[in-house]
Enzyme design. Structure first.
Site, PDB file in Angstrom:
ATOM      1  N   TYR A   1     -12.600   1.618 -54.723  1.00  0.00           N
ATOM      2  CA  TYR A   1     -12.169   1.809 -55.972  1.00  0.00           C
ATOM      3  C   TYR A   1     -10.500   1.941 -56.079  1.00  0.00           C
ATOM      4  O   TYR A   1     -10.039   2.131 -57.143  1.00  0.00           O
ATOM      5  CB  TYR A   1     -12.827   2.910 -56.804  1.00  0.00           C
ATOM      6  CG  TYR A   1     -12.609   4.354 -56.120  1.00  0.00           C
ATOM      7  CD1 TYR A   1     -11.500   5.087 -56.058  1.00  0.00           C
ATOM      8  CD2 TYR A   1     -13.608   4.993 -55.431  1.00  0.00           C
ATOM      9  CE1 TYR A   1     -11.440   6.555 -55.562  1.00  0.00           C
ATOM     10  CE2 TYR A   1     -13.739   6.098 -54.828  1.00  0.00           C
ATOM     11  CZ  TYR A   1     -12.551   6.904 -55.139  1.00  0.00           C
ATOM     12  OH  TYR A   1     -12.335   8.099 -54.545  1.00  0.00           O
ATOM     13  N   GLU A   2      -9.883   2.393 -55.024  1.00  0.00           N
ATOM     14  CA  GLU A   2      -8.432   2.800 -55.140  1.00  0.00           C
ATOM     15  C   GLU A   2      -7.664   1.317 -55.331  1.00  0.00           C
ATOM     16  O   GLU A   2      -6.399   1.381 -55.388  1.00  0.00           O
ATOM     17  CB  GLU A   2      -7.876   3.356 -53.875  1.00  0.00           C
ATOM     18  CG  GLU A   2      -8.401   4.637 -53.763  1.00  0.00           C
ATOM     19  CD  GLU A   2      -8.249   5.245 -52.335  1.00  0.00           C
ATOM     20  OE1 GLU A   2      -6.996   5.774 -52.037  1.00  0.00           O
ATOM     21  OE2 GLU A   2      -9.267   5.475 -51.398  1.00  0.00           O
TER      22      GLU A   2
ATOM     23  N   HIS B   1     -10.897   4.184 -50.147  1.00  0.00           N
ATOM     24  CA  HIS B   1     -12.216   3.784 -50.995  1.00  0.00           C
ATOM     25  C   HIS B   1     -11.880   2.263 -51.659  1.00  0.00           C
ATOM     26  O   HIS B   1     -10.718   2.176 -51.970  1.00  0.00           O
ATOM     27  CB  HIS B   1     -12.598   4.849 -52.223  1.00  0.00           C
ATOM     28  CG  HIS B   1     -12.778   6.049 -51.763  1.00  0.00           C
ATOM     29  ND1 HIS B   1     -11.948   7.093 -51.277  1.00  0.00           N
ATOM     30  CD2 HIS B   1     -14.075   6.714 -51.387  1.00  0.00           C
ATOM     31  CE1 HIS B   1     -12.734   8.114 -50.809  1.00  0.00           C
ATOM     32  NE2 HIS B   1     -13.854   7.969 -50.976  1.00  0.00           N
TER      33      HIS B   1
ATOM     34  N   SER C   1     -14.850  13.492 -49.130  1.00  0.00           N
ATOM     35  CA  SER C   1     -14.256  14.181 -49.892  1.00  0.00           C
ATOM     36  C   SER C   1     -14.581  15.829 -49.952  1.00  0.00           C
ATOM     37  O   SER C   1     -15.726  16.103 -49.682  1.00  0.00           O
ATOM     38  CB  SER C   1     -14.486  13.935 -51.425  1.00  0.00           C
ATOM     39  OG  SER C   1     -14.373  12.388 -51.744  1.00  0.00           O
TER      40      SER C   1
ATOM     41  N   ALA D   1     -19.248  13.087 -49.603  1.00  0.00           N
ATOM     42  CA  ALA D   1     -19.984  13.562 -50.581  1.00  0.00           C
ATOM     43  C   ALA D   1     -20.762  12.653 -51.712  1.00  0.00           C
ATOM     44  O   ALA D   1     -20.081  11.658 -51.717  1.00  0.00           O
ATOM     45  CB  ALA D   1     -18.759  14.214 -51.636  1.00  0.00           C
TER      46      ALA D   1
ATOM     47  N   ASN E   1     -23.274  17.352 -56.184  1.00  0.00           N
ATOM     48  CA  ASN E   1     -23.928  17.606 -57.490  1.00  0.00           C
ATOM     49  C   ASN E   1     -25.313  16.997 -57.737  1.00  0.00           C
ATOM     50  O   ASN E   1     -25.779  16.238 -56.981  1.00  0.00           O
ATOM     51  CB  ASN E   1     -22.879  17.118 -58.558  1.00  0.00           C
ATOM     52  CG  ASN E   1     -22.679  15.381 -58.324  1.00  0.00           C
ATOM     53  OD1 ASN E   1     -22.024  15.289 -57.380  1.00  0.00           O
ATOM     54  ND2 ASN E   1     -23.220  14.731 -59.014  1.00  0.00           N
TER      55      ASN E   1
ATOM     56  N   HIS F   1      -7.775  14.134 -50.128  1.00  0.00           N
ATOM     57  CA  HIS F   1      -7.738  13.346 -48.989  1.00  0.00           C
ATOM     58  C   HIS F   1      -6.527  13.267 -48.430  1.00  0.00           C
ATOM     59  O   HIS F   1      -5.440  13.079 -49.068  1.00  0.00           O
ATOM     60  CB  HIS F   1      -8.346  11.914 -49.164  1.00  0.00           C
ATOM     61  CG  HIS F   1      -9.618  11.519 -49.406  1.00  0.00           C
ATOM     62  ND1 HIS F   1     -10.535  11.171 -48.750  1.00  0.00           N
ATOM     63  CD2 HIS F   1     -10.546  11.742 -50.635  1.00  0.00           C
ATOM     64  CE1 HIS F   1     -11.630  11.139 -49.044  1.00  0.00           C
ATOM     65  NE2 HIS F   1     -11.747  11.666 -50.279  1.00  0.00           N
TER      66      HIS F   1
ATOM     67  N   HIS G   1     -14.749  15.646 -60.366  1.00  0.00           N
ATOM     68  CA  HIS G   1     -14.257  15.561 -58.917  1.00  0.00           C
ATOM     69  C   HIS G   1     -14.165  16.909 -58.361  1.00  0.00           C
ATOM     70  O   HIS G   1     -14.306  17.178 -57.239  1.00  0.00           O
ATOM     71  CB  HIS G   1     -13.015  14.640 -58.875  1.00  0.00           C
ATOM     72  CG  HIS G   1     -12.559  14.621 -57.511  1.00  0.00           C
ATOM     73  ND1 HIS G   1     -13.375  14.026 -56.456  1.00  0.00           N
ATOM     74  CD2 HIS G   1     -11.433  14.782 -57.049  1.00  0.00           C
ATOM     75  CE1 HIS G   1     -12.558  13.782 -55.302  1.00  0.00           C
ATOM     76  NE2 HIS G   1     -11.355  14.522 -55.667  1.00  0.00           N
TER      77      HIS G   1
ATOM     78  N   MET H   1     -19.758   6.687 -53.152  1.00  0.00           N
ATOM     79  CA  MET H   1     -18.613   5.651 -53.515  1.00  0.00           C
ATOM     80  C   MET H   1     -18.040   4.942 -52.025  1.00  0.00           C
ATOM     81  O   MET H   1     -16.971   4.730 -52.046  1.00  0.00           O
ATOM     82  CB  MET H   1     -17.491   5.880 -54.209  1.00  0.00           C
ATOM     83  CG  MET H   1     -17.954   6.256 -55.707  1.00  0.00           C
ATOM     84  SD  MET H   1     -16.752   7.027 -56.825  1.00  0.00           S
ATOM     85  CE  MET H   1     -17.905   8.060 -57.954  1.00  0.00           C
ATOM     86  N   SER H   2     -18.812   5.171 -50.908  1.00  0.00           N
ATOM     87  CA  SER H   2     -18.141   4.882 -49.603  1.00  0.00           C
ATOM     88  C   SER H   2     -19.204   4.475 -48.805  1.00  0.00           C
ATOM     89  O   SER H   2     -20.286   4.047 -49.077  1.00  0.00           O
ATOM     90  CB  SER H   2     -17.346   6.210 -49.135  1.00  0.00           C
ATOM     91  OG  SER H   2     -18.195   7.272 -48.849  1.00  0.00           O
TER      92      SER H   2
HETATM   93  N1  HPA Z   1     -21.893  10.147 -57.816  1.00  0.00           N
HETATM   94  C1  HPA Z   1     -21.147   9.200 -56.997  1.00  0.00           C
HETATM   95  N2  HPA Z   1     -20.403   9.452 -56.104  1.00  0.00           N
HETATM   96  C2  HPA Z   1     -20.417  10.803 -55.915  1.00  0.00           C
HETATM   97  C3  HPA Z   1     -21.127  11.779 -56.673  1.00  0.00           C
HETATM   98  C4  HPA Z   1     -22.035  11.153 -57.757  1.00  0.00           C
HETATM   99  O1  HPA Z   1     -22.652  11.977 -58.341  1.00  0.00           O
HETATM  100  N3  HPA Z   1     -20.757  12.976 -56.341  1.00  0.00           N
HETATM  101  C5  HPA Z   1     -20.142  12.863 -55.151  1.00  0.00           C
HETATM  102  N4  HPA Z   1     -19.664  11.710 -54.828  1.00  0.00           N
END
Ligand code: HPA
Length: 278
Positions: A88-89, A86, A33, A116, A241, A64, A253, A217-218
Site C-alpha cells: 500500500y506504500e 508494504h 508494525s 500486526a 485489535n 517502521h 494505527h 496487510m503484509s
Molecule cells: N486489519 C488489517 N490490518 C491490520 C489490522 C486490521 O484490523 N490490525 C493490524 N493490522
C-alpha cells in the site's frame, strides 16, 4: 508498463551487504508494525539502512525503522528487517518482496515473519499471538501475486507448490516453545489484503466465512517468495485489535502500535525459543 526486478539487481544488493558483514546469515526475520524490539537485541549487529542499498524500497510507515540488522540471536546468524515494505506504500509487489530475494541470495534458508493483524476469529482478543498455519492470498486472487512477470528460473519454478506455506516442523517447535514458556499460542489462517484502509464490516464477515482467523496487510507476498526459493517459513500474527464485524468500534494505527507493546515480549520469547531449537 511495470518493470520487474532482475536477478542482477538482487545480486547487486546482496553483494553490497555481503561486503559489510563477516557472518553468513541463516535465518531472516521480518518484524511487523510495533514489533521491532527484537532487532535491538541482535548481538554484534551490523546496521545497513535500506536507503544505502541500490534500488531498495524504503519503508514510509510510522512505527517502521527501515534497515537491516545483521548479527546473532540465540547464537544463530540472522538478518533482521527492522521495518518492512508494504504494497500500500505504492511499491510494486517485486519491490515489496525484494528483501526476501536478497536474503535468499545471501544464503538464508528460513524466514520468520511477524505482523500486526486484526482478529477475525471471535475467540481472539487484542494481545493474543497467533501461529500462522496457512494463508489466504487475497492479494494474489486480485491479480497481485509477487511472482507475476518473468520467472527467475535460477531461484525457483514457474508454478511453485504452495501446499505447505508454513513449515510444519517449525510450527511444532513453536507450539512446544510457547507451551514451555506458559504462553497461549492461538493458531489459524492469515488473510493478506493490500490495505491501507482497514476492513469494512462486510469485508470482515466475508473473511470469516472464507476461513480467515486474522487479517493484515503484509506477509503473504513475502512467504510466497520465500517458498518459491525453497526457504522454510514460520509466521506469527500479533492480534492488535478485534475485527469489528458490526461496525460498532473503529480501528486505528495507534491501537495497533499500542498492542505491539504487549505482544512483542511474547513473540520475542517464542522466536528466541524456536531459534534455539533449529
Ligand atoms: N486489519 C488489517 N490490518 C491490520 C489490522 C486490521 O484490523 N490490525 C493490524 N493490522
Amino acid at each position: 508498463m511495470q518493470t520487474y526486478i532482475s536477478l542482477a539487481q538482487i545480486d547487486e544488493i546482496a553483494e553490497k551487504i555481503r561486503k559489510q558483514i563477516s557472518i553468513q546469515p541463516a535465518v531472516g526475520l521480518i518484524l511487523g508494525s510495533g514489533l521491532n524490539g527484537l532487532a535491538d537485541s541482535v548481538q554484534n549487529p551490523v546496521h545497513i539502512p535500506y536507503n544505502d542499498l541500490p534500488n531498495f524500497p524504503v519503508s514510509t510507515v510510522h512505527g517502521h525503522v527501515g534497515r537491516f540488522v545483521i548479527g546473532e540471536l540465540e547464537g544463530k546468524p540472522v538478518i533482521v528487517m527492522q521495518g518492512r515494505i508494504h504494497y500500500y506504500e505504492g511499491y510494486t509487489m517485486g519491490e515489496v518482496t525484494l528483501p526476501v530475494r536478497v536474503m535468499h541470495r545471501l544464503g538464508v534458508h528460513s524466514l520468520f515473519v511477524t505482523n500486526a493483524a486484526g482478529g477475525v476469529n471471535a475467540e481472539f482478543v487484542p494481545g493474543d499471538v497467533m501461529l500462522i498455519t496457512d494463508q489466504l492470498n487475497l492479494m494474489g486472487m486480485s491479480g497481485l501475486n509477487p511472482l507475476m512477470g518473468p520467472n527467475l528460473d535460477e531461484i525457483g519454478p514457474r508454478f511453485p507448490d504452495m501446499s505447505q506455506p508454513y513449515d510444519r516442523e517449525y510450527c511444532d517447535i513453536a507450539r512446544k516453545v510457547a507451551a514451555s514458556n506458559n504462553l497461549t499460542l492461538r493458531e489459524g489462517v492469515y488473510a493478506g489484503l493490500s490495505g491501507p484502509s482497514f476492513e469494512s464490516p462486510a469485508d470482515l464477515r466475508f473473511l470469516r466465512l472464507a476461513g480467515a482467523d486474522a487479517v493484515g496487510m503484509s506477509t503473504v507476498p513475502e512467504v510466497i517468495i520465500a517458498r518459491h526459493g525453497g526457504m522454510r517459513a514460520l509466521g506469527f500474527s500479533g492480534i492488535s485489535n478485534k475485527a469489528n464485524l458490526d461496525g460498532s468500534t473503529i480501528t486505528t494505527h495507534e491501537e495497533v502500535i499500542e498492542a505491539g507493546k504487549v505482544i512483542t515480549p511474547k513473540v520475542e520469547a517464542i522466536v528466541r525459543g524456536v531459534l534455539r531449537e533449529i
